[in-house]
Design a protein around this motif. Sequence first.
Motif, PDB file in Angstrom:
ATOM      1  N   PHE A 121      65.423  31.346  -8.118  1.00 14.44           N
ATOM      2  CA  PHE A 121      66.309  31.062  -6.987  1.00 14.44           C
ATOM      3  C   PHE A 121      65.953  31.947  -5.798  1.00 14.44           C
ATOM      4  O   PHE A 121      65.841  31.466  -4.661  1.00 14.44           O
ATOM      5  CB  PHE A 121      67.767  31.293  -7.403  1.00 14.44           C
ATOM      6  N   CYS A 122      65.779  33.238  -6.059  1.00 12.62           N
ATOM      7  CA  CYS A 122      65.435  34.177  -4.984  1.00 12.62           C
ATOM      8  C   CYS A 122      64.108  33.792  -4.330  1.00 12.62           C
ATOM      9  O   CYS A 122      63.960  33.879  -3.099  1.00 12.62           O
ATOM     10  CB  CYS A 122      65.350  35.598  -5.532  1.00 12.62           C
ATOM     11  N   PHE A 123      63.146  33.358  -5.136  1.00 14.72           N
ATOM     12  CA  PHE A 123      61.844  32.942  -4.596  1.00 14.72           C
ATOM     13  C   PHE A 123      61.999  31.747  -3.663  1.00 14.72           C
ATOM     14  O   PHE A 123      61.388  31.692  -2.583  1.00 14.72           O
ATOM     15  CB  PHE A 123      60.894  32.591  -5.748  1.00 14.72           C
ATOM     16  N   ARG A 124      62.826  30.784  -4.045  1.00 18.10           N
ATOM     17  CA  ARG A 124      63.032  29.600  -3.204  1.00 18.10           C
ATOM     18  C   ARG A 124      63.758  29.959  -1.913  1.00 18.10           C
ATOM     19  O   ARG A 124      63.457  29.402  -0.849  1.00 18.10           O
ATOM     20  CB  ARG A 124      63.808  28.541  -3.988  1.00 18.10           C
ATOM     21  N   VAL A 125      64.716  30.868  -1.994  1.00 20.49           N
ATOM     22  CA  VAL A 125      65.412  31.310  -0.786  1.00 20.49           C
ATOM     23  C   VAL A 125      64.436  32.020   0.153  1.00 20.49           C
ATOM     24  O   VAL A 125      64.426  31.778   1.372  1.00 20.49           O
ATOM     25  CB  VAL A 125      66.587  32.247  -1.144  1.00 20.49           C
ATOM     26  N   TRP A 126      63.625  32.896  -0.408  1.00 18.04           N
ATOM     27  CA  TRP A 126      62.638  33.623   0.400  1.00 18.04           C
ATOM     28  C   TRP A 126      61.673  32.636   1.072  1.00 18.04           C
ATOM     29  O   TRP A 126      61.366  32.781   2.269  1.00 18.04           O
ATOM     30  CB  TRP A 126      61.878  34.599  -0.480  1.00 18.04           C
ATOM     31  N   SER A 127      61.216  31.641   0.322  1.00 20.27           N
ATOM     32  CA  SER A 127      60.295  30.651   0.873  1.00 20.27           C
ATOM     33  C   SER A 127      60.945  29.863   1.998  1.00 20.27           C
ATOM     34  O   SER A 127      60.314  29.577   3.029  1.00 20.27           O
ATOM     35  CB  SER A 127      59.831  29.684  -0.229  1.00 20.27           C
ATOM     36  N   GLY A 138      70.831  38.532   9.573  1.00 23.46           N
ATOM     37  CA  GLY A 138      71.362  38.062   8.297  1.00 23.46           C
ATOM     38  C   GLY A 138      70.262  37.780   7.295  1.00 23.46           C
ATOM     39  O   GLY A 138      70.387  38.077   6.108  1.00 23.46           O
ATOM     40  N   ASP A 139      69.145  37.208   7.787  1.00 24.20           N
ATOM     41  CA  ASP A 139      67.996  36.959   6.908  1.00 24.20           C
ATOM     42  C   ASP A 139      67.425  38.271   6.379  1.00 24.20           C
ATOM     43  O   ASP A 139      66.971  38.339   5.226  1.00 24.20           O
ATOM     44  CB  ASP A 139      66.904  36.203   7.664  1.00 24.20           C
ATOM     45  N   TYR A 140      67.419  39.305   7.209  1.00 28.60           N
ATOM     46  CA  TYR A 140      66.919  40.611   6.757  1.00 28.60           C
ATOM     47  C   TYR A 140      67.734  41.111   5.570  1.00 28.60           C
ATOM     48  O   TYR A 140      67.171  41.611   4.580  1.00 28.60           O
ATOM     49  CB  TYR A 140      66.998  41.635   7.885  1.00 28.60           C
ATOM     50  N   TYR A 141      69.063  40.993   5.678  1.00 27.45           N
ATOM     51  CA  TYR A 141      69.924  41.452   4.587  1.00 27.45           C
ATOM     52  C   TYR A 141      69.673  40.638   3.311  1.00 27.45           C
ATOM     53  O   TYR A 141      69.622  41.205   2.211  1.00 27.45           O
ATOM     54  CB  TYR A 141      71.401  41.339   4.982  1.00 27.45           C
ATOM     55  N   ILE A 142      69.513  39.329   3.454  1.00 28.07           N
ATOM     56  CA  ILE A 142      69.281  38.488   2.279  1.00 28.07           C
ATOM     57  C   ILE A 142      67.940  38.813   1.645  1.00 28.07           C
ATOM     58  O   ILE A 142      67.824  38.921   0.409  1.00 28.07           O
ATOM     59  CB  ILE A 142      69.361  36.994   2.651  1.00 28.07           C
ATOM     60  N   LYS A 143      66.898  38.987   2.466  1.00 29.50           N
ATOM     61  CA  LYS A 143      65.590  39.347   1.921  1.00 29.50           C
ATOM     62  C   LYS A 143      65.634  40.704   1.221  1.00 29.50           C
ATOM     63  O   LYS A 143      65.028  40.892   0.165  1.00 29.50           O
ATOM     64  CB  LYS A 143      64.545  39.352   3.033  1.00 29.50           C
ATOM     65  N   ILE A 146      67.206  40.383  -2.144  1.00 24.91           N
ATOM     66  CA  ILE A 146      66.264  39.823  -3.114  1.00 24.91           C
ATOM     67  C   ILE A 146      65.328  40.910  -3.642  1.00 24.91           C
ATOM     68  O   ILE A 146      65.068  41.002  -4.852  1.00 24.91           O
ATOM     69  CB  ILE A 146      65.458  38.677  -2.465  1.00 24.91           C
ATOM     70  N   ILE A 147      64.826  41.744  -2.739  1.00 18.22           N
ATOM     71  CA  ILE A 147      63.938  42.842  -3.153  1.00 18.22           C
ATOM     72  C   ILE A 147      64.669  43.787  -4.102  1.00 18.22           C
ATOM     73  O   ILE A 147      64.137  44.180  -5.151  1.00 18.22           O
ATOM     74  CB  ILE A 147      63.420  43.600  -1.924  1.00 18.22           C
ATOM     75  N   PHE A 148      65.909  44.154  -3.762  1.00 16.94           N
ATOM     76  CA  PHE A 148      66.677  45.071  -4.611  1.00 16.94           C
ATOM     77  C   PHE A 148      67.010  44.417  -5.958  1.00 16.94           C
ATOM     78  O   PHE A 148      67.081  45.102  -6.986  1.00 16.94           O
ATOM     79  CB  PHE A 148      67.959  45.512  -3.896  1.00 16.94           C
ATOM     80  N   ASN A 149      67.228  43.117  -5.950  1.00 22.47           N
ATOM     81  CA  ASN A 149      67.487  42.404  -7.196  1.00 22.47           C
ATOM     82  C   ASN A 149      66.287  42.496  -8.130  1.00 22.47           C
ATOM     83  O   ASN A 149      66.424  42.750  -9.335  1.00 22.47           O
ATOM     84  CB  ASN A 149      67.811  40.938  -6.880  1.00 22.47           C
ATOM     85  N   VAL A 150      65.099  42.294  -7.569  1.00 26.27           N
ATOM     86  CA  VAL A 150      63.878  42.401  -8.380  1.00 26.27           C
ATOM     87  C   VAL A 150      63.673  43.836  -8.857  1.00 26.27           C
ATOM     88  O   VAL A 150      63.332  44.074 -10.027  1.00 26.27           O
ATOM     89  CB  VAL A 150      62.657  41.922  -7.567  1.00 26.27           C
ATOM     90  N   LEU A 151      63.907  44.803  -7.975  1.00 25.56           N
ATOM     91  CA  LEU A 151      63.751  46.210  -8.355  1.00 25.56           C
ATOM     92  C   LEU A 151      64.703  46.601  -9.482  1.00 25.56           C
ATOM     93  O   LEU A 151      64.353  47.414 -10.344  1.00 25.56           O
ATOM     94  CB  LEU A 151      63.977  47.113  -7.146  1.00 25.56           C
ATOM     95  N   SER A 152      65.909  46.033  -9.481  1.00 23.99           N
ATOM     96  CA  SER A 152      66.889  46.384 -10.515  1.00 23.99           C
ATOM     97  C   SER A 152      66.391  46.037 -11.906  1.00 23.99           C
ATOM     98  O   SER A 152      66.752  46.693 -12.886  1.00 23.99           O
ATOM     99  CB  SER A 152      68.224  45.680 -10.250  1.00 23.99           C
ATOM    100  N   GLY A 187      72.673  47.133  -3.966  1.00 25.46           N
ATOM    101  CA  GLY A 187      71.566  46.417  -3.352  1.00 25.46           C
ATOM    102  C   GLY A 187      71.786  44.923  -3.306  1.00 25.46           C
ATOM    103  O   GLY A 187      72.139  44.359  -2.263  1.00 25.46           O
ATOM    104  N   TYR A 188      71.626  44.258  -4.427  1.00 27.31           N
ATOM    105  CA  TYR A 188      71.693  42.799  -4.474  1.00 27.31           C
ATOM    106  C   TYR A 188      73.059  42.274  -4.030  1.00 27.31           C
ATOM    107  O   TYR A 188      73.153  41.407  -3.143  1.00 27.31           O
ATOM    108  CB  TYR A 188      71.361  42.325  -5.887  1.00 27.31           C
TER     109      TYR A 188
END
Length: 408
Positions: A121-127, A138-143, A146-152, A187-188
Motif C-alpha cells: 500500500f505504501c509503495f502504491r501511495v508513494w508511486s 502534506g505529501d512530505y508528511y505522508i512520504k 512511509i519511510i518511518f513505517n518501513v524503518l519500524s 513516525g508512521y
Amino acid sequence: MKGKGVNFWVQIALFNLVVVAMLGVMLRYKIAFSFPVIHQKHLLHGHSHFAFSAWVSQMIMTLLAFSLQERNQGKEPFVYKNLLGWNTLAAFFMLFAFVYQGYGPFSIFFSTLSTAINFLFCFRVWSFMRRSLSSTVGDYYIKASIIFNVLSSLGTIFLAYLMSNKINNPEKYLASVYYYLHFQYNGYFIFSCLGLFTYFLDQIGVKIAHSRRVFWLFSVSLPFAYLLSIMWAKLPFFVYIILVIAAIIQFITWFYWLFQVKKNQHKILQEVSGLVLFLWILAALAASLKFSLQLLSIIPSLSEYAFGFRPVVIAYLHLVLLGVISLYVLGYALWKKYIYFNRFLVAAVGLFIAGILFNELILMLQGMSFLNLVQIPYSNEILFGVAILMFLGTLGIWLSQKMKQNLI
C-alpha cells in the motif's frame, strides 16, 4: 467510483475498533478476575497487533486512499480496494493465530503477510505522489510516514532474530520493541495524521508559516528522539545531549505548529462541525501532553520511573493511540463525511472519550501507587469497568453508521 464506497471501508475499520475494544475488555477481565481459558500474553500480543493493523493502519490507509483519489479527481483507477480487504482479512487470521499460539509459525506468517500488504500500500501511495504534478507539504508528511513505517520493521526483524536464536537479552529485547513502537507511533501514525491535516488546511486555503521548515524539524529530530526510550541503557554523555536536543526541537516545533494553526482558527471554524472541532481539540491537547511528557523524560530519574512501571508505559501508549490518533482520524472521517453524523454517534463518541479519560487517569494513579503517593483500591476492577465503557462507545459508533442520518 465502482465497487464499495469509502463509507463501507470506514465502517470496516470501525468494526475492527469494536473488536480491539472487546479484546481490551477480555484482557482487563483476566487481570481483575480469572479467565484460565486464554493465555494472557497470547491475548495481549493479539490485541496489540490487531489494534495496529486492523484499526489504526486500516483507518489511515482508508482515509489516505480515498483522499488521494478525490484529489486526483478519479483520473486513475482506484488501486487500493483489494489491499484494504486483504489487510483486514490478514489481521483477523493474525489475531486468531496469536490468541491460539502466541508467537509461533502461524502468527509470524500472518504478521509478515500483514506487514507486506501494508508495505505494498505504501509503495502504491508513494508511486502516486511521484506522478502528481505538484508536491505539497502534506505529501512530505505522508512520504516521511512511509519511510518511518518501513524503518519500524527493523525492530521486529531484530526481535525475530533474538527469538529464533533464543538469545535471552532483556535489554536488546526492550530496545527492539521500543524501536518498533517509536517509529510506528511517532513516525508512521502521527506523520500520517499531520499529512492528512495538512491536506485539510490546503483544501480550506490555510497556509502555515514556515511549514516546510516545521516538517524538516519534525522529521529530522524524530529518529534521534528514539534515544529517549532507551536512556536506561547507560548512553554516553554526547548521546544524551543529542536526545535532549531532539526532545527540545520536537517540543518547540509542535507548539509553534499548534500556534500557527490557532492563528487561523476563524477559517477552520467555518469548515468543521462542532463534533469535529471537539475531537481535534482533544487530539491536540493529548498531543501537547505527549510532547510535554517526552520533554520531561530527558530527566533521568523521571525516565527511569516512566519506563520502570508498566501502568505508566501503557498509559503513554494509550494516550497516543487513543487520545491522539484515534480521536483525530474519527474527526477527519467525520469532516470528510465518511462517517454519517447523527445523535446516536454523538452519544457513542461521548462514551468512548469518557472511557479514554478514565483509563488514562486510573493508569496514572496506578503508576503513582508504586511510589506510595496514592492508593487506589480495586483499580483493576475499575479498569475493567472502564474497558467496558470504551467497548460500548466503540460499539455505539459502529452501530450509529447503520442508522445513517435517520436520527439527526
